[in-house]
Design a protein around this motif. Structure first.
Motif, PDB file in Angstrom:
ATOM      1  N   ILE A  51     -71.924 -30.005 -63.475  1.00  0.00           N
ATOM      2  CA  ILE A  51     -71.037 -28.745 -63.325  1.00  0.00           C
ATOM      3  C   ILE A  51     -70.871 -28.476 -61.793  1.00  0.00           C
ATOM      4  CG2 ILE A  51     -71.153 -26.199 -63.535  1.00  0.00           C
ATOM      5  CD1 ILE A  51     -73.601 -26.888 -65.826  1.00  0.00           C
ATOM      6  N   ASP A  52     -69.517 -28.004 -61.897  1.00  0.00           N
ATOM      7  CA  ASP A  52     -68.914 -27.723 -60.301  1.00  0.00           C
ATOM      8  C   ASP A  52     -69.195 -26.377 -60.260  1.00  0.00           C
ATOM      9  OD1 ASP A  52     -67.220 -27.392 -58.139  1.00  0.00           O
ATOM     10  OD2 ASP A  52     -66.103 -29.318 -58.597  1.00  0.00           O
ATOM     11  N   LYS A  53     -70.022 -25.991 -59.295  1.00  0.00           N
ATOM     12  CA  LYS A  53     -70.218 -24.779 -58.901  1.00  0.00           C
ATOM     13  C   LYS A  53     -69.011 -24.058 -57.928  1.00  0.00           C
ATOM     14  CE  LYS A  53     -74.517 -25.346 -60.363  1.00  0.00           C
ATOM     15  NZ  LYS A  53     -74.628 -26.351 -61.050  1.00  0.00           N
ATOM     16  N   GLU A  54     -68.077 -24.680 -57.426  1.00  0.00           N
ATOM     17  CA  GLU A  54     -67.007 -24.379 -56.886  1.00  0.00           C
ATOM     18  C   GLU A  54     -65.776 -24.009 -57.678  1.00  0.00           C
ATOM     19  OE1 GLU A  54     -66.755 -26.292 -53.013  1.00  0.00           O
ATOM     20  OE2 GLU A  54     -68.957 -26.136 -52.776  1.00  0.00           O
ATOM     21  N   GLN A  55     -65.640 -24.809 -58.456  1.00  0.00           N
ATOM     22  CA  GLN A  55     -64.130 -24.841 -59.226  1.00  0.00           C
ATOM     23  C   GLN A  55     -64.603 -24.112 -60.660  1.00  0.00           C
ATOM     24  OE1 GLN A  55     -61.353 -28.088 -59.571  1.00  0.00           O
ATOM     25  NE2 GLN A  55     -63.227 -29.455 -58.721  1.00  0.00           N
ATOM     26  N   THR A  56     -63.541 -23.059 -61.104  1.00  0.00           N
ATOM     27  CA  THR A  56     -63.634 -22.621 -62.316  1.00  0.00           C
ATOM     28  C   THR A  56     -62.394 -22.473 -62.900  1.00  0.00           C
ATOM     29  OG1 THR A  56     -62.780 -20.328 -61.236  1.00  0.00           O
ATOM     30  CG2 THR A  56     -65.379 -20.572 -61.306  1.00  0.00           C
ATOM     31  N   CYS A  57     -62.675 -22.189 -64.343  1.00  0.00           N
ATOM     32  CA  CYS A  57     -61.247 -22.213 -65.343  1.00  0.00           C
ATOM     33  C   CYS A  57     -60.478 -21.113 -65.307  1.00  0.00           C
ATOM     34  CB  CYS A  57     -61.768 -22.210 -66.826  1.00  0.00           C
ATOM     35  SG  CYS A  57     -60.575 -22.268 -67.919  1.00  0.00           S
ATOM     36  N   SER A  58     -59.217 -21.443 -64.961  1.00  0.00           N
ATOM     37  CA  SER A  58     -58.261 -20.413 -64.582  1.00  0.00           C
ATOM     38  C   SER A  58     -58.039 -19.441 -65.890  1.00  0.00           C
ATOM     39  CB  SER A  58     -56.723 -21.069 -64.390  1.00  0.00           C
ATOM     40  OG  SER A  58     -56.254 -21.832 -65.444  1.00  0.00           O
ATOM     41  N   ASN A  59     -58.578 -20.033 -67.098  1.00  0.00           N
ATOM     42  CA  ASN A  59     -58.360 -19.224 -68.209  1.00  0.00           C
ATOM     43  C   ASN A  59     -59.425 -18.236 -68.522  1.00  0.00           C
ATOM     44  OD1 ASN A  59     -55.773 -20.166 -69.036  1.00  0.00           O
ATOM     45  ND2 ASN A  59     -57.116 -21.879 -70.222  1.00  0.00           N
ATOM     46  N   CYS A  60     -60.757 -18.789 -68.369  1.00  0.00           N
ATOM     47  CA  CYS A  60     -62.073 -18.065 -68.597  1.00  0.00           C
ATOM     48  C   CYS A  60     -63.077 -17.882 -67.612  1.00  0.00           C
ATOM     49  CB  CYS A  60     -62.785 -18.808 -69.854  1.00  0.00           C
ATOM     50  SG  CYS A  60     -63.581 -20.147 -69.289  1.00  0.00           S
ATOM     51  N   GLN A  61     -62.680 -18.421 -66.363  1.00  0.00           N
ATOM     52  CA  GLN A  61     -63.403 -18.257 -65.388  1.00  0.00           C
ATOM     53  C   GLN A  61     -64.719 -19.059 -65.129  1.00  0.00           C
ATOM     54  OE1 GLN A  61     -61.305 -17.052 -63.039  1.00  0.00           O
ATOM     55  NE2 GLN A  61     -60.128 -16.546 -64.752  1.00  0.00           N
ATOM     56  N   ALA A  62     -65.182 -19.879 -66.097  1.00  0.00           N
ATOM     57  CA  ALA A  62     -66.255 -20.570 -66.444  1.00  0.00           C
ATOM     58  C   ALA A  62     -66.280 -21.678 -65.553  1.00  0.00           C
ATOM     59  CB  ALA A  62     -66.464 -21.107 -67.863  1.00  0.00           C
ATOM     60  N   ASN A  63     -67.469 -22.089 -64.896  1.00  0.00           N
ATOM     61  CA  ASN A  63     -67.447 -23.322 -64.055  1.00  0.00           C
ATOM     62  C   ASN A  63     -67.113 -24.687 -64.737  1.00  0.00           C
ATOM     63  OD1 ASN A  63     -69.837 -21.602 -62.997  1.00  0.00           O
ATOM     64  ND2 ASN A  63     -68.905 -22.806 -61.348  1.00  0.00           N
ATOM     65  N   LEU A  64     -65.897 -25.386 -64.215  1.00  0.00           N
ATOM     66  CA  LEU A  64     -65.748 -26.586 -64.670  1.00  0.00           C
ATOM     67  C   LEU A  64     -66.606 -27.544 -64.617  1.00  0.00           C
ATOM     68  CD1 LEU A  64     -62.096 -26.948 -63.082  1.00  0.00           C
ATOM     69  CD2 LEU A  64     -62.847 -25.974 -65.407  1.00  0.00           C
ATOM     70  N   ILE A  65     -66.539 -28.738 -65.523  1.00  0.00           N
ATOM     71  CA  ILE A  65     -67.584 -29.745 -65.627  1.00  0.00           C
ATOM     72  C   ILE A  65     -66.884 -31.093 -65.326  1.00  0.00           C
ATOM     73  CG2 ILE A  65     -69.195 -31.065 -67.151  1.00  0.00           C
ATOM     74  CD1 ILE A  65     -69.390 -28.329 -68.544  1.00  0.00           C
ATOM     75  N   ILE A  96     -75.118 -24.690 -72.531  1.00  0.00           N
ATOM     76  CA  ILE A  96     -74.930 -25.970 -71.526  1.00  0.00           C
ATOM     77  C   ILE A  96     -75.961 -26.099 -70.340  1.00  0.00           C
ATOM     78  CG2 ILE A  96     -73.278 -26.665 -69.684  1.00  0.00           C
ATOM     79  CD1 ILE A  96     -71.296 -24.840 -70.912  1.00  0.00           C
ATOM     80  N   VAL A  97     -76.538 -27.341 -70.686  1.00  0.00           N
ATOM     81  CA  VAL A  97     -77.700 -27.715 -69.333  1.00  0.00           C
ATOM     82  C   VAL A  97     -77.480 -28.847 -68.624  1.00  0.00           C
ATOM     83  CG1 VAL A  97     -80.103 -28.221 -69.427  1.00  0.00           C
ATOM     84  CG2 VAL A  97     -79.166 -26.767 -71.335  1.00  0.00           C
ATOM     85  N   GLU A  98     -77.580 -28.496 -67.274  1.00  0.00           N
ATOM     86  CA  GLU A  98     -77.397 -29.827 -66.309  1.00  0.00           C
ATOM     87  C   GLU A  98     -78.759 -30.466 -65.908  1.00  0.00           C
ATOM     88  OE1 GLU A  98     -74.604 -30.368 -62.483  1.00  0.00           O
ATOM     89  OE2 GLU A  98     -75.774 -28.498 -62.652  1.00  0.00           O
ATOM     90  N   THR A  99     -78.743 -31.736 -65.881  1.00  0.00           N
ATOM     91  CA  THR A  99     -79.777 -32.499 -65.859  1.00  0.00           C
ATOM     92  C   THR A  99     -79.550 -33.328 -64.123  1.00  0.00           C
ATOM     93  OG1 THR A  99     -79.314 -34.561 -66.609  1.00  0.00           O
ATOM     94  CG2 THR A  99     -80.431 -33.101 -67.862  1.00  0.00           C
ATOM     95  N   GLU A 100     -80.366 -33.807 -63.959  1.00  0.00           N
ATOM     96  CA  GLU A 100     -79.893 -34.786 -62.802  1.00  0.00           C
ATOM     97  C   GLU A 100     -78.594 -35.675 -62.653  1.00  0.00           C
ATOM     98  OE1 GLU A 100     -82.085 -37.663 -59.246  1.00  0.00           O
ATOM     99  OE2 GLU A 100     -83.273 -36.941 -61.093  1.00  0.00           O
ATOM    100  N   TYR A 101     -78.245 -36.331 -63.695  1.00  0.00           N
ATOM    101  CA  TYR A 101     -77.239 -37.087 -63.618  1.00  0.00           C
ATOM    102  C   TYR A 101     -76.296 -36.795 -64.639  1.00  0.00           C
ATOM    103  CZ  TYR A 101     -79.782 -39.858 -60.346  1.00  0.00           C
ATOM    104  OH  TYR A 101     -80.611 -40.189 -59.446  1.00  0.00           O
ATOM    105  N   SER A 102     -76.444 -35.659 -65.655  1.00  0.00           N
ATOM    106  CA  SER A 102     -75.684 -35.500 -66.858  1.00  0.00           C
ATOM    107  C   SER A 102     -75.627 -33.876 -67.300  1.00  0.00           C
ATOM    108  CB  SER A 102     -76.194 -36.233 -68.067  1.00  0.00           C
ATOM    109  OG  SER A 102     -77.508 -35.838 -68.582  1.00  0.00           O
ATOM    110  N   VAL A 103     -74.562 -33.668 -68.192  1.00  0.00           N
ATOM    111  CA  VAL A 103     -74.579 -32.298 -68.791  1.00  0.00           C
ATOM    112  C   VAL A 103     -74.599 -32.437 -70.179  1.00  0.00           C
ATOM    113  CG1 VAL A 103     -72.994 -30.152 -68.809  1.00  0.00           C
ATOM    114  CG2 VAL A 103     -73.114 -31.705 -66.653  1.00  0.00           C
ATOM    115  N   ILE A 104     -75.521 -31.388 -70.654  1.00  0.00           N
ATOM    116  CA  ILE A 104     -75.756 -31.376 -72.405  1.00  0.00           C
ATOM    117  C   ILE A 104     -75.092 -30.200 -72.721  1.00  0.00           C
ATOM    118  CG2 ILE A 104     -77.416 -31.552 -73.921  1.00  0.00           C
ATOM    119  CD1 ILE A 104     -79.403 -32.711 -71.871  1.00  0.00           C
ATOM    120  N   ILE A 105     -74.074 -30.377 -73.562  1.00  0.00           N
ATOM    121  CA  ILE A 105     -73.304 -29.577 -74.126  1.00  0.00           C
ATOM    122  C   ILE A 105     -73.428 -29.219 -75.518  1.00  0.00           C
ATOM    123  CG2 ILE A 105     -71.178 -28.367 -74.480  1.00  0.00           C
ATOM    124  CD1 ILE A 105     -70.400 -30.221 -71.957  1.00  0.00           C
ATOM    125  N   ASN A 106     -74.410 -28.129 -76.047  1.00  0.00           N
ATOM    126  CA  ASN A 106     -74.660 -28.112 -77.406  1.00  0.00           C
ATOM    127  C   ASN A 106     -75.215 -29.340 -78.048  1.00  0.00           C
ATOM    128  OD1 ASN A 106     -73.654 -25.384 -77.669  1.00  0.00           O
ATOM    129  ND2 ASN A 106     -71.775 -25.888 -78.325  1.00  0.00           N
TER     130      ASN A 106
END
Length: 74
Positions: free
Chosen positions: A21-35, A3-13
């Motif tokens: 990528i939201d640096k403050e919200q995380t997934c309740s299942n795996c704790q990864a940052n939400l997108i 997962i790579v974040e650019t200025e206006y987008s996120v590239i996933i695989n």
């Protein structure tokens, strides 16, 4: 998963989506940052491939009727 974040987008695989990528919200299942997925105005977890918000009930909503069951096609 790459997962790579650019200025206006996120590239996933290698798949690019408009959002961030939201640096403050995380997934309740795996704790990864939400997108945030701009096209569907909703947050999701890339690792769990799940939306973290339900579709709204508004029949005139621009976003929800077109939202797929899973955020990523894999």
């Amino acid at each position: 998963m790459k997962i790579v974040e650019t200025e206006y987008s996120v590239i996933i695989n290698g798949t690019e989506i408009e959002g961030f990528i939201d640096k403050e919200q995380t997934c309740s299942n795996c704790q990864a940052n939400l997108i945030y997925y701009d096209e569907f105005d909703a947050y999701f977890c890339a690792y769990c491939n799940e939306w973290k918000e339900s579709k709204c009930e508004d029949p005139t909503c621009f976003y929800c009727p077109n939202r797929p069951n899973k955020p990523l096609n894999n």
